[in-house]
Write an enzyme that holds these catalytic residues in place. Structure first.
Site, PDB file in Angstrom:
ATOM      1  N   GLU A  13      34.363  28.661 -18.486  1.00 30.70           N
ATOM      2  CA  GLU A  13      34.695  28.102 -19.794  1.00 30.70           C
ATOM      3  C   GLU A  13      33.406  27.952 -20.577  1.00 30.70           C
ATOM      4  O   GLU A  13      32.487  27.257 -20.151  1.00 30.70           O
ATOM      5  CB  GLU A  13      35.382  26.742 -19.631  1.00 30.70           C
ATOM      6  CG  GLU A  13      35.684  26.037 -20.934  1.00 30.70           C
ATOM      7  CD  GLU A  13      36.775  26.699 -21.740  1.00 30.70           C
ATOM      8  OE1 GLU A  13      36.957  26.314 -22.917  1.00 30.70           O
ATOM      9  OE2 GLU A  13      37.453  27.596 -21.215  1.00 30.70           O
ATOM     10  N   CYS A  60      36.744  20.164 -24.473  1.00 25.41           N
ATOM     11  CA  CYS A  60      37.121  21.325 -23.679  1.00 25.41           C
ATOM     12  C   CYS A  60      38.631  21.382 -23.540  1.00 25.41           C
ATOM     13  O   CYS A  60      39.307  20.355 -23.542  1.00 25.41           O
ATOM     14  CB  CYS A  60      36.463  21.217 -22.306  1.00 25.41           C
ATOM     15  SG  CYS A  60      36.891  22.551 -21.177  1.00 25.41           S
ATOM     16  N   CYS A  63      38.949  21.097 -19.035  1.00 23.83           N
ATOM     17  CA  CYS A  63      38.746  19.756 -18.479  1.00 23.83           C
ATOM     18  C   CYS A  63      39.613  18.786 -19.283  1.00 23.83           C
ATOM     19  O   CYS A  63      39.118  17.932 -20.013  1.00 23.83           O
ATOM     20  CB  CYS A  63      37.280  19.363 -18.555  1.00 23.83           C
ATOM     21  SG  CYS A  63      36.177  20.598 -17.865  1.00 23.83           S
ATOM     22  N   HIS A  67      37.479  13.762 -20.026  1.00 23.89           N
ATOM     23  CA  HIS A  67      36.717  13.046 -21.043  1.00 23.89           C
ATOM     24  C   HIS A  67      37.500  11.859 -21.584  1.00 23.89           C
ATOM     25  O   HIS A  67      36.906  10.862 -22.012  1.00 23.89           O
ATOM     26  CB  HIS A  67      36.305  14.002 -22.155  1.00 23.89           C
ATOM     27  CG  HIS A  67      35.339  15.042 -21.697  1.00 23.89           C
ATOM     28  ND1 HIS A  67      34.044  14.746 -21.360  1.00 23.89           N
ATOM     29  CD2 HIS A  67      35.488  16.374 -21.470  1.00 23.89           C
ATOM     30  CE1 HIS A  67      33.425  15.844 -20.961  1.00 23.89           C
ATOM     31  NE2 HIS A  67      34.282  16.841 -21.016  1.00 23.89           N
ATOM     32  N   ARG A 478      34.649  19.099 -11.739  1.00 26.20           N
ATOM     33  CA  ARG A 478      33.349  19.765 -11.687  1.00 26.20           C
ATOM     34  C   ARG A 478      32.205  18.806 -11.379  1.00 26.20           C
ATOM     35  O   ARG A 478      31.058  19.224 -11.303  1.00 26.20           O
ATOM     36  CB  ARG A 478      33.087  20.491 -13.015  1.00 26.20           C
ATOM     37  CG  ARG A 478      33.974  21.708 -13.194  1.00 26.20           C
ATOM     38  CD  ARG A 478      33.985  22.211 -14.630  1.00 26.20           C
ATOM     39  NE  ARG A 478      34.793  23.414 -14.747  1.00 26.20           N
ATOM     40  CZ  ARG A 478      36.128  23.421 -14.854  1.00 26.20           C
ATOM     41  NH1 ARG A 478      36.791  22.283 -14.861  1.00 26.20           N
ATOM     42  NH2 ARG A 478      36.788  24.561 -14.947  1.00 26.20           N
ATOM     43  N   SER A 501      28.475  20.029 -16.148  1.00 26.36           N
ATOM     44  CA  SER A 501      27.745  21.273 -16.374  1.00 26.36           C
ATOM     45  C   SER A 501      26.431  21.059 -17.100  1.00 26.36           C
ATOM     46  O   SER A 501      25.581  21.950 -17.116  1.00 26.36           O
ATOM     47  CB  SER A 501      28.623  22.281 -17.132  1.00 26.36           C
ATOM     48  OG  SER A 501      29.661  22.745 -16.298  1.00 26.36           O
ATOM     49  N   CYS A 545      31.416  24.914 -16.809  1.00 23.53           N
ATOM     50  CA  CYS A 545      32.230  24.613 -17.991  1.00 23.53           C
ATOM     51  C   CYS A 545      31.271  24.278 -19.122  1.00 23.53           C
ATOM     52  O   CYS A 545      30.997  23.112 -19.391  1.00 23.53           O
ATOM     53  CB  CYS A 545      33.199  23.475 -17.729  1.00 23.53           C
ATOM     54  SG  CYS A 545      34.315  23.177 -19.112  1.00 23.53           S
ATOM     55  N   CYS A 548      32.115  21.987 -22.272  1.00 22.74           N
ATOM     56  CA  CYS A 548      31.912  20.542 -22.166  1.00 22.74           C
ATOM     57  C   CYS A 548      30.483  20.154 -22.533  1.00 22.74           C
ATOM     58  O   CYS A 548      30.231  19.053 -23.014  1.00 22.74           O
ATOM     59  CB  CYS A 548      32.210  20.065 -20.752  1.00 22.74           C
ATOM     60  SG  CYS A 548      33.958  19.965 -20.359  1.00 22.74           S
TER      61      CYS A 548
END
Length: 566
Positions: A13, A60, A63, A67, A478, A501, A545, A548
C-alpha cells in the site's frame, strides 16, 4: 559495484523506492525512500479532538480500523476516560478480526508470489497435489477434483493474456524452489482466500456499520446500541452471526494458512539466516482486559536480539529525526523531537523527476526516522511475538514452539525474513483463537443485563481542562502505532502519528543509523540484479503500508487537485 533501483515496490500500500548497492552477488548497502507526503496532522489542527478518529482512519484504506482506535485512545488518555466493558470487548473483536484478515491477505495476495511460481503450478499433477495437501491438513477442498478445476481455471486465465496480479513477475527465477504440486496447492488457496476474506470481514459491517472505515467508534466507547431484544441493536441474532464468522476465520487459519506457511517455509530454510535487520524490536502490546485494562499481548522492547529479557516501555523515549527526510525542524536541526513537540513542515530538496538515483548522502525520503531511546526499532508481528514469547505469554510460547519444532529450527531463526513471515502466521493464529473468547465474554456480560456501551463523563468539552496531552498506542497488524495529541481550549493544538511503516521504512537518522528495511537488506543475496526477487521477499516480509506514513504531493509544487465545499 552495481547500484540498482526498484521503484515502485509493488504489492504494497503506497509508494516505496529501494536503492541498493550489490557487490559479489549480495547487497552491500540499501536506502529506503517513500515518494509521497503526509499532511493529515496539519489538517487536524484546530479541530474537535472527538472527531480526530474519523479523519485519521483516512490515512489508509487498508489499515482500516487502526488509526481510529489509536486516535480515540489518545483522546481518552488525555481526558482520563475509562470505557465500559462492552465497548472494550467490541473494540477487541473489531481490531482482532481486522488483524486476522489482514495477515491472510498479506500472506496469500501480497507475499506468496515471492515464494510461489504460478507458471510452475500449470505443470502440477492434481492427484499428487491432493496427496500433498492431505498430508498437512484435512481442509475439505484439498481434493484432486478441486485442484484440477483450479489448474484449468488458471490455464484459461493465462490463455487470455490478461494476467492481472500475475503479470510482470519474475516467473522461472532461479530463487523459486517449490515443486509444481506445492505451487498449485498454494495457488488454489490464494483464490480461496479471496472469497474467505470477503466473508469474515462482514463482522465489521455488523459491529461498525461498514467496511472499510467502521463508523461506530466513539471517544468514550462505541456508538452501536446493545439490546438482545431489539432489531435495531446488537442483538442475539447478530452475535450468533459473528460467532459463525469467527469460527470460519479460525478454521481457515488453522487448516489452510498455517499448514501452507509451514509447507512453503520448509523449502526456504536458508531464508532463516537472511534479513535480520536492526536487531531491536518494539511492541506496544494489545487487547486490553475489559475489567483491569491489562494487555493480552504484553508490551516491551528487545534490544540487540537479547531474548533473555523484555525491557519496559517509556513513551517519552520516542523521537523522530528528519536529517534524511524532506522535512524541516525550525529549532531542532540534528535532533529528534518527541511527537508532542513534533513538526511536519515539508521541504522537498530532492531531484526533479525524472531522475536515476537520489542523493542518499542528503535527504531522500518523505518518511521520518523514528527512534526509541535513540535506537532504530523493528515493529510488526515479529516484534509482537518475540516480546510476548520472551515475556512468558503462554499462548505465544506454545505457538512459537510448535512452528519452530515443525520446521526444525531454533528461536534464532526468527531474526530473519523467514522468521518475520512465520511470526505473522503465528500472530494470526493466536488472535483467531482468542477473538471468540472476547465474543463469549461480551455475550455473558450482556446476559447479565449490562448494556452499557459508552462512558458519558468528560464528553462535554466544558468539563475539560484548559490544556491536556495524551497518547494512544495500538498494535496494528503491521506493528506499533502511536498517536500523540495536545489539546488546548477544547481544540487540537498539535497532533502526530508515528505509524508502523514509519518505524520500518525510516531512512538514516542524524547518527547515520539505518532503518529496519535498509538494515534487513544488507547481506541479502541477489541472483539476478535485473530481477531482484530477493529484495521483494525481505521488504514484503514487513508488509509495508506507505500510505499510512505519507500522502501524495507534487515534487514541483504544482497544485494537484482543489476541493470545494459548497
Amino acid at each position: 559495484m552495481a547500484k540498482i533501483v526498484v521503484d515502485p515496490i509493488t504489492r504494497i500500500e503506497g509508494h516505496l523506492r529501494i536503492e541498493a548497492e550489490i557487490e559479489d552477488g549480495k547487497i552491500k548497502d540499501a536506502w529506503s525512500s517513500s515518494t509521497m507526503f503526509r499532511g493529515i496532522e496539519k489538517i487536524l489542527k484546530g479541530r474537535d479532538p472527538r472527531d480526530a478518529w474519523y479523519w485519521t482512519q483516512r490515512f489508509c484504506g487498508v489499515c482500516t480500523t487502526v488509526h481510529s482506535i489509536a486516535s480515540i485512545r489518545a483522546v481518552e488518555d488525555a481526558l482520563k476516560i475509562k470505557i465500559p466493558p462492552n465497548a472494550q470487548l467490541i473494540r477487541n473483536i473489531i481490531i482482532g478480526i481486522q488483524g486476522v484478515q489482514d495477515h491472510v491477505i498479506h500472506f496469500y495476495h501480497l507475499h506468496a508470489l515471492d515464494w510461489v511460481d504460478i507458471t510452475s503450478a500449470l505443470k502440477a499433477d492434481p492427484v499428487k497435489t491432493a496427496s500433498l495437501a492431505a498430508s498437512i491438513s484435512d481442509w475439505p477442498n484439498n481434493s484432486a477434483t478441486h485442484f484440477k478445476a483450479v489448474q484449468e481455471k488458471l490455464n484459461a486465465f493465462v490463455g487470455t493474456g490478461r494476467l492481472g496480479p500475475f503479470a510482470n513477475a519474475y516467473w522461472g527465477h532461479p530463487a523459486y524452489k517449490l515443486p509444481p504440486e506445492a505451487n498449485l496447492m498454494a495457488t488454489a488457496h490464494y483464490l480461496e482466500a479471496l472469497e474467505w476474506q470477503k466473508e469474515v470481514i462482514k463482522i465489521h459491517a455488523i459491529l461498525g456499520s461498514k467496511n472499510p472505515h467502521p463508523q461506530t467508534f466513539l471517544v468514550g466507547g462505541m456508538s452501536i446500541p446493545v439490546d438482545p431484544d431489539s432489531q435495531n441493536a446488537l442483538n442475539a441474532d447478530r452475535l450468533i452471526t459473528i460467532k459463525r464468522l469467527l469460527a470460519k476465520a479460525q478454521d481457515f487459519v488453522e487448516k489452510v494458512y498455517i499448514p501452507d506457511l509451514l509447507a512453503i517455509a520448509s523449502f526456504y530454510k536458508d531464508w532463516a539466516a537472511i534479513g535480520g535487520g536492526v536487531g531491536n524490536f518494539l511492541s506496544y502490546g494489545e487487547f486490553p482486559d475489559p475489567i483491569n485494562g491489562n494487555l493480552w499481548f504484553p508490551p516491551g522492547a528487545i534490544m540487540n536480539k537479547d531474548i533473555s529479557k523484555v525491557l519496559p516501555l517509556d513513551q517519552q523515549k520516542v523521537t523522530e529525526y528528519v536529517d534524511h527526510s524532506w522535512y524541516e525542524y525550525q529549532d531542532a536541526k540534528g535532533k529528534g523531537l518527541h511527537p508532542w513537540k513534533g513538526e511536519s513542515e515539508a521541504k522537498y530538496t530532492g531531484p526533479k523527476p525524472p531522475y536515476e538515483f537520489l542523493d542518499t548522502d542528503k535527504k531522500y525520503s518523505w518518511v521520518k526516522a523514528p527512534r526509541y531511546d535513540e535506537a532504530a526499532m523493528e515493529v510488526g508481528p515479529l516484534a509482537r511475538i518475540l516480546v510476548a514469547y520472551v515475556a512468558g505469554h503462554k499462548e505465544s510460547k506454545a505457538a512459537v514452539d510448535m512452528v519452530l519444532g515443525k520446521l526444525g529450527v531454533g528461536p534464532a531463526a526468527l531474526f530473519s525474513t523467514l522468521g518475520r513471515t512465520a511470526a505473522r502466521g503465528i500472530d494470526a493464529l493466536l488472535i483467531a483463537r482468542q477473538t471468540p473468547v472476547w465474543l463469549d465474554a461480551l455475550i455473558a456480560n450482556i446476559g447479565k443485563g449490562d448494556y452499557r456501551i459508552h462512558a458519558n463523563e468528560m464528553w462535554d468539552p466544558k468539563t475539560w481542562p484548559a490544556e491536556a496531552s495524551g497518547y494512544g498506542w495500538h498494535e496494528a497488524p503491521r506493528g506499533a502505532l502511536g498517536h500523540w495529541i495536545k489539546i488546548k481550549d477544547q481544540k487540537i493544538y498539535n497532533y502526530q502519528a508515528v505509524v508502523p511503516s514509519t518505524w520500518n521504512a525510516s531512512p538514516r537518522d542524524a547518527k547515520g543509523q539505518r532503518g529496519p528495511y535498509e538494515a534487513a537488506l544488507v547481506g541479502t543475496p541477489v541472483a539476478k540484479p535485473d530481477q531482484p526477487l530477493e529484495i521483494l521477499r525481505t521488504i514484503h516480509s514487513f508488509d509495508p503500508c506507505l500510505a499510512c506514513a505519507v500522502h501524495v504531493t507534487d515534487a514541483t509544487g504544482n497544485e494537484l487537485v482543489r476541493v470545494k465545499v459548497s
